[in-house]
Design a protein around this motif. Structure first.
Motif, PDB file in Angstrom:
ATOM      1  N   VAL A 324       0.868  -1.183   0.000  1.00  0.00           N
ATOM      2  CA  VAL A 324       0.000   0.000   0.000  1.00  0.00           C
ATOM      3  C   VAL A 324       0.903   1.231   0.000  1.00  0.00           C
ATOM      4  O   VAL A 324       2.084   1.148   0.367  1.00  0.00           O
ATOM      5  CB  VAL A 324      -0.932   0.035   1.240  1.00  0.00           C
ATOM      6  CG1 VAL A 324      -1.923  -1.128   1.211  1.00  0.00           C
ATOM      7  CG2 VAL A 324      -0.122  -0.012   2.536  1.00  0.00           C
ATOM      8  N   ALA A 352      -1.345  -6.946  -2.164  1.00  0.00           N
ATOM      9  CA  ALA A 352      -1.909  -5.632  -2.453  1.00  0.00           C
ATOM     10  C   ALA A 352      -3.423  -5.698  -2.364  1.00  0.00           C
ATOM     11  O   ALA A 352      -4.052  -6.409  -3.140  1.00  0.00           O
ATOM     12  CB  ALA A 352      -1.482  -5.188  -3.846  1.00  0.00           C
ATOM     13  N   PRO A 353      -4.018  -4.964  -1.434  1.00  0.00           N
ATOM     14  CA  PRO A 353      -5.483  -4.945  -1.375  1.00  0.00           C
ATOM     15  C   PRO A 353      -6.093  -4.194  -2.555  1.00  0.00           C
ATOM     16  O   PRO A 353      -7.248  -4.403  -2.881  1.00  0.00           O
ATOM     17  CB  PRO A 353      -5.791  -4.226  -0.050  1.00  0.00           C
ATOM     18  CG  PRO A 353      -4.515  -3.655   0.444  1.00  0.00           C
ATOM     19  CD  PRO A 353      -3.382  -4.199  -0.358  1.00  0.00           C
ATOM     20  N   ASP A 354      -5.305  -3.340  -3.206  1.00  0.00           N
ATOM     21  CA  ASP A 354      -5.812  -2.528  -4.317  1.00  0.00           C
ATOM     22  C   ASP A 354      -5.493  -3.206  -5.660  1.00  0.00           C
ATOM     23  O   ASP A 354      -4.345  -3.582  -5.917  1.00  0.00           O
ATOM     24  CB  ASP A 354      -5.154  -1.141  -4.238  1.00  0.00           C
ATOM     25  CG  ASP A 354      -5.528  -0.257  -5.406  1.00  0.00           C
ATOM     26  OD1 ASP A 354      -6.455   0.545  -5.234  1.00  0.00           O
ATOM     27  OD2 ASP A 354      -4.914  -0.386  -6.490  1.00  0.00           O
ATOM     28  N   GLY A 355      -6.526  -3.348  -6.497  1.00  0.00           N
ATOM     29  CA  GLY A 355      -6.375  -4.067  -7.759  1.00  0.00           C
ATOM     30  C   GLY A 355      -5.316  -3.494  -8.689  1.00  0.00           C
ATOM     31  O   GLY A 355      -4.551  -4.238  -9.312  1.00  0.00           O
ATOM     32  N   ASN A 356      -5.226  -2.158  -8.777  1.00  0.00           N
ATOM     33  CA  ASN A 356      -4.237  -1.555  -9.670  1.00  0.00           C
ATOM     34  C   ASN A 356      -2.812  -1.844  -9.224  1.00  0.00           C
ATOM     35  O   ASN A 356      -1.933  -2.143 -10.026  1.00  0.00           O
ATOM     36  CB  ASN A 356      -4.436  -0.043  -9.740  1.00  0.00           C
ATOM     37  CG  ASN A 356      -5.683   0.306 -10.524  1.00  0.00           C
ATOM     38  OD1 ASN A 356      -6.044  -0.403 -11.479  1.00  0.00           O
ATOM     39  ND2 ASN A 356      -6.364   1.369 -10.118  1.00  0.00           N
ATOM     40  N   ILE A 357      -2.605  -1.761  -7.916  1.00  0.00           N
ATOM     41  CA  ILE A 357      -1.259  -2.044  -7.386  1.00  0.00           C
ATOM     42  C   ILE A 357      -0.936  -3.521  -7.590  1.00  0.00           C
ATOM     43  O   ILE A 357       0.174  -3.884  -7.996  1.00  0.00           O
ATOM     44  CB  ILE A 357      -1.186  -1.643  -5.892  1.00  0.00           C
ATOM     45  CG1 ILE A 357      -1.399  -0.133  -5.753  1.00  0.00           C
ATOM     46  CG2 ILE A 357       0.149  -2.060  -5.286  1.00  0.00           C
ATOM     47  CD1 ILE A 357      -1.510   0.364  -4.321  1.00  0.00           C
ATOM     48  N   GLN A 358      -1.924  -4.359  -7.330  1.00  0.00           N
ATOM     49  CA  GLN A 358      -1.730  -5.797  -7.537  1.00  0.00           C
ATOM     50  C   GLN A 358      -1.277  -6.067  -8.976  1.00  0.00           C
ATOM     51  O   GLN A 358      -0.307  -6.774  -9.225  1.00  0.00           O
ATOM     52  CB  GLN A 358      -3.039  -6.529  -7.220  1.00  0.00           C
ATOM     53  CG  GLN A 358      -3.039  -8.020  -7.521  1.00  0.00           C
ATOM     54  CD  GLN A 358      -2.228  -8.840  -6.519  1.00  0.00           C
ATOM     55  OE1 GLN A 358      -1.896  -8.364  -5.428  1.00  0.00           O
ATOM     56  NE2 GLN A 358      -1.880 -10.059  -6.893  1.00  0.00           N
TER      57      GLN A 358
END
Ligand code: ADP
Length: 506
Positions: A324, A352-358
């Motif tokens: 994050v 990564a809880p966020d799809g874009n970062i993942q």
């Protein structure tokens, strides 16, 4: 002899949204369990009050029993509620279970109920339970915004009824969340929400002029608690200098203290760790070399050199973190490139809880994971994290801000030299090897800027030490493994704080 033997024994009740391992999402869960265990072992009476989340694995609770059936107020009605008692990892826990839909769902957070309503209900239900059962702990220790309405309810309602003895401590683990709510939402607790819409109580100061209706439970908790703790001395200073709660914290500084978190050494001990292929300790590091070889071979990072050669010539850097923004993602990405250029190896374990970062990290993993130097493992794995700390020569923590940080403390205990950004708890636990002022404490490599050049300097210096002076490096490794960052060392500060505010009534 511990330094708090002269204090009287106390009864401490934590009221919290998380507890490791049964209801853990982040550091909060670890801290509550670690601190409770350490206080228990000093002889105090300690219990933890927790919502009885549907997702809690019942088999991890020993001696579970229904102890009280009572009603607790919420939004105009009295909700039939049950209290259960049980032991979790040898710590007494009281579970609060309302008969409505609160705390149902597959996860601790993110159920289909309104979280603000549920935690406001829970906070009051804990006080109601104390009143109904005549339980009066010396200290009620609340955590984060979720239980921050409790101090308001205590001083303005229950203290006028039958609860006289308890005093309240609030711990803030991360200032990012502050329990934003309206007067009406606060009124659901049974308090008159409009009475708290003043600057000196709970009004959210960012919205003055446009929306005086916005309140912050965390701010109310700060104002109404007898003592407020945050998780490191440096984060304490940072939070008084910037952020919208800074003026509230400054005006309450007489009761605001920074106490470092500890690590649970029952779980983090390289001499006994069940996850390691070989155990080790500061006096004998052979096992650490084996861990490094084992991990690198397992991940296809072992070069054709002999195993021993690799130990001394090629440093292994690990980074274990939630992916994050707070954790310095651009610096993590930059470090991969730089470590490779400097001739090292790097392993990242993160989720990564966020799809874009993942997706961004998946792209990087595809790029690097077949290569000779970098591995990116996008998952949560307790077991792997133990092996990686044990294998690492360096643990990398480039956070933008870090209230306390556990990774650097765990890394040190496993003989991984920290390379960190100077912020929050990192600044309180890692001291630069090249700082002439602080040679006694020197235990790692520190950089200040958030830019890549600052990081490059620290990495370069760490690599030079590693490669040019193996004896000196070994001495650092031994030194950091013996630093005591455990709760045994830091829980005493909480006990002192509790006894300084404790009421002198029986
Ligand atoms: P935060 O509480 O902000 O996540 P901390 O450094 O205080 O940061 O605590 C992080 C803890 O979570 C450490 O024990 C770290 O080892 C662990 N951790 C983080 N990501 C992972 C992961 N992907 N797999 C296993 N453990 C992880």
């Amino acid at each position: 002899v511990s330094n708090h033997d002269h204090h009287q024994l106390m009864h401490i009740t934590h009221v919290t949204a998380e507890m490791a391992p049964i209801a853990k999402v982040g550091g909060l869960g670890d801290v509550v369990t670690g601190l409770a265990r350490a206080s228990l072992s000093c002889g105090h009476t300690v219990d933890i009050m927790l919502p009885f989340y549907e997702c809690i694995p019942r088999h991890q609770i020993t001696d579970l029993a229904l102890i009280t059936t009572f009603n607790s107020y919420h939004d105009g009605v009295w909700i039939p509620t049950e209290a259960y008692r049980g032991l979790v990892s040898s710590i007494p826990v009281i579970f609060i279970q309302p008969s409505n839909h609160f705390f149902k769902g597959k996860h601790v957070y993110g159920g289909s109920y309104n979280e603000l309503d549920a935690y406001v209900f829970f906070s009051r239900a804990c006080l109601e339970w104390m009143q109904v059962t005549g339980t009066q702990p010396d200290i009620i220790h609340v955590h984060e915004w979720q239980t921050s309405v409790l101090p308001l309810l205590y001083w303005d309602m229950y203290h006028n009824l039958s609860l006289k003895k308890p005093r309240i401590v609030l711990s803030i683990h991360n200032m990012e969340h502050f329990g934003e709510c309206s007067e009406q939402q606060l009124s659901k607790s049974g308090l008159n929400g409009s009475l708290y819409a003043t600057i000196d109580k709970a009004v959210d100061e960012r919205t003055i002029g446009h929306n005086p209706e916005r309140l912050s439970l965390l701010k109310g908790g700060i104002v109404y608690s007898n003592a407020v703790v945050t998780v490191s001395p440096t984060y304490l200073k940072e939070t008084m200098c910037s952020g919208w709660l800074s003026s509230t914290l400054v005006s309450n500084r007489h009761k605001y203290v920074g106490i470092l978190n500890g690590i649970d050494t029952a779980i983090w001990n390289p001499a006994l760790d069940i996850f390691l292929p070989a155990k080790f300790h500061a006096k004998n590091l052979e096992g650490k070399k084996l861990c490094k070889y084992f991990v690198q071979r397992g991940l296809g990072l072992a070069s054709s050199d002999s195993a021993l050669d690799m130990q001394t010539k090629v440093p292994l850097v690990v980074c274990i973190t939630r992916l994050v923004a707070q954790k310095g993602l651009h610096l993590i990405i930059h470090a991969m490139k730089r470590v490779e250029q400097l001739g090292g190896k790097m392993i990242i374990l993160g989720k990564a809880p966020d799809g874009n970062i993942q997706r961004e990290f998946e792209g990087l993993a595809n790029l690097h994971n077949e290569g000779p130097s970098i591995r990116i493992l996008l998952m949560y794995s307790e077991e792997l994290s133990h092996m990686l700390y044990a294998a690492a020569d360096m643990v990398f923590v480039p956070s933008m801000y870090e209230p306390c940080g556990l990774a650097q403390m765990i890394g040190m205990r496993y003989g991984a030299v920290p390379v960190v950004r100077k912020t929050g708890g990192l600044a309180d636990t890692v001291f630069d090897m090249d700082d002439p002022q602080n040679q006694e404490k020197a235990n790692g490599f520190v950089f200040e800027g958030i830019d890549e050049t600052s990081l490059d300097g620290a990495l370069y210096r760490a690599f030079s030490y590693f490669k040019d002076n193996p004896n000196k490096w070994n001495n650092i490794v031994k030194k950091i493994m013996e630093i005591d960052n455990s709760w045994n060392n830091t829980a005493g500060k909480y006990i002192e704080l509790y006894s300084s505010i404790k009421a002198n009534v029986n």
